[in-house]
Write a protein that holds these residues in place. Structure first.
Motif, PDB file in Angstrom:
ATOM      1  N   UNK A 265       0.526  -0.976  -0.281  1.00 48.08           N
ATOM      2  CA  UNK A 265      -0.224   0.099   0.472  1.00 48.08           C
ATOM      3  C   UNK A 265       1.258   2.126   0.190  1.00 48.08           C
ATOM      4  N   UNK A 266       1.891   1.630   0.292  1.00 45.67           N
ATOM      5  CA  UNK A 266       2.947   2.384   0.858  1.00 45.67           C
ATOM      6  C   UNK A 266       4.019   1.934  -0.763  1.00 45.67           C
ATOM      7  N   UNK A 267       3.805   1.689  -1.753  1.00 48.18           N
ATOM      8  CA  UNK A 267       4.346   1.482  -3.133  1.00 48.18           C
ATOM      9  C   UNK A 267       5.288   0.603  -3.367  1.00 48.18           C
ATOM     10  N   UNK A 268       5.119  -0.217  -2.597  1.00 53.07           N
ATOM     11  CA  UNK A 268       7.025  -1.670  -2.338  1.00 53.07           C
ATOM     12  C   UNK A 268       6.690  -2.372  -2.697  1.00 53.07           C
ATOM     13  N   UNK A 269       7.678  -2.667  -3.575  1.00 56.25           N
ATOM     14  CA  UNK A 269       7.290  -3.836  -4.724  1.00 56.25           C
ATOM     15  C   UNK A 269       8.708  -4.232  -5.086  1.00 56.25           C
TER      16      UNK A 269
END
Length: 381
Positions: free
Chosen positions: A360-364
């Motif tokens: 949700x924080x944009x980490x992949x």
């Protein structure tokens, strides 16, 4: 000699290996192998860390943010006291550095910070020189981290879940036969289908032993020291302070002041020792911008912080070698990202997606993958 088997072998008993072992032991049998007499001897054991959400690149800040909740409210029995205590952090600028400080505002995934100057600034940090420091970013939610309590909590929790720590277990060889990794160590022979390389400054060395392409890891020495504060000063209420060009910082620490030149001197993996020149440079810089009169040092030490080219951790299975998992390149962020990194590495090691709060924080997974663009991958030898 008897061969010991498990589902997973973790090489390295610093914060990265310990946090991974803690979370992974919920789902697998884990043995953690530490080359020294005790876990955390090198980088982890030489860290006086702050939980500082604006510290590091965007990937680091996301993992740090995902760690706060665990450190603020750890599981029952994890520690006997709080892991975080209020500190606050000032990133300050001289007149020549104001533009650099202004460029630091509004970082992605960063915390709420405020810009302060004048009396507000010098009330918070009365030791700063008014003729030198003109402006600052203040992060009031920065916290001191009890590094040893965090490390021991992870190790104790891993053992409670059935995991095992083996010390004096320097790895001497790694070979893979079929689906099994076989490790010869000073403490005996160990086998598992998965090896997690959390060996800190030695991660590329371990990869080379295993015949796995290295990732261009560069250990860098960081020097630190402590000195006595001015007589009668209530240092417990002072924030940490760093100059925005990262040329020095000071942090109140156990009644003294911890100082550093914030150096990053490339080094071979080793038992790092402080360099007297680096200490002298730091003392001069700190005395130039503060009112501290540093006549004598109470202690000094050095540790290694290991980085790859993009200063982002390397986490995931190596596509070139089945069952070889990287957990490397935490740099100076391994303590503040500890729980988040443990959950992330565990999820990826089990073939699961990035934990939902981090996603949700944009980490992949691509952000930390060992085959991402920009790493200096080289065949061993």
């Amino acid at each position: 000699m008897t061969t010991t088997t498990s589902d997973v072998l973790i090489i390295g008993g610093g914060m990265a290996g310990a946090s991974c072992g803690y979370f992974l032991a919920d789902s697998a049998s884990v043995i953690l192998l530490e080359r020294e007499e005790q876990p955390g001897y090198h980088t982890t054991g030489r860290s006086a860390a702050l939980f500082y959400e604006s510290y590091g690149n965007a990937v680091i800040r996301r993992i740090t943010k995902a760690t706060r909740g665990f450190l603020q409210t750890p599981p029952d029995g994890f520690a006997s006291g709080p892991l975080l205590t209020p500190r606050g952090m000032l990133t300050v600028a001289t007149a020549e550095l104001v533009d650099r400080l202004d460029a630091m505002t509004g970082q992605e995934a960063g915390p709420a910070t405020e810009t302060i100057a004048g009396d507000d600034l010098f009330t918070l940090a009365p030791f700063l020189r008014r003729d030198r420091i003109v402006k600052a970013l203040y992060e009031p939610d920065a916290m001191d981290i009890d590094v040893n309590a965090v490390l021991q909590g992870f190790l104790r929790g891993m053992r409670a879940k059935g995991g095992r720590t083996v010390t004096d277990a320097e790895v001497q060889s790694l070979t893979r036969t079929g689906s099994i990794w076989r490790l010869q160590t000073r403490a005996g022979t160990f086998e598992a289908p998965v090896v997690i390389n959390a060996a800190g400054a030695w991660c590329d060395v371990i990869a080379g032993m295993a015949g796995v392409p290295t990732v261009g890891l560069v250990p860098k020495r960081r020097t630190a020291f402590t000195f006595e504060p001015p007589a009668g000063a209530d240092v417990a209420k002072w924030p940490g302070v760093d100059l925005c060009d990262e040329s020095w910082y000071v942090i109140p620490n156990a009644g003294r002041i911890l100082g550093s030149p914030a150096d990053e001197i490339p080094s071979e993996p080793c038992d790092a020792q402080p360099d007297e020149y680096d200490v002298a440079v730091a003392v001069d810089r700190i005395m130039t911008d503060t009112t501290f009169d540093i006549r004598r040092l109470a202690s000094r030490w050095a540790g290694l912080r290991s980085f790859v080219a993009d200063k982002t951790p390397v986490v995931g299975f190596d596509p070139a070698s089945e069952g070889f998992f990287w957990l490397a390149g935490q740099g100076g962020y391994g303590i503040q990202t500890s729980a988040g990194m443990g959950r992330l590495s565990t999820a990826l090691a089990l073939g699961q997606p990035v934990p939902a709060d981090m996603a949700a924080l944009g980490l992949t997974a691509t952000h930390v993958a060992p085959d991402r663009t920009g790493l200096d991958r080289r065949q061993p030898g």
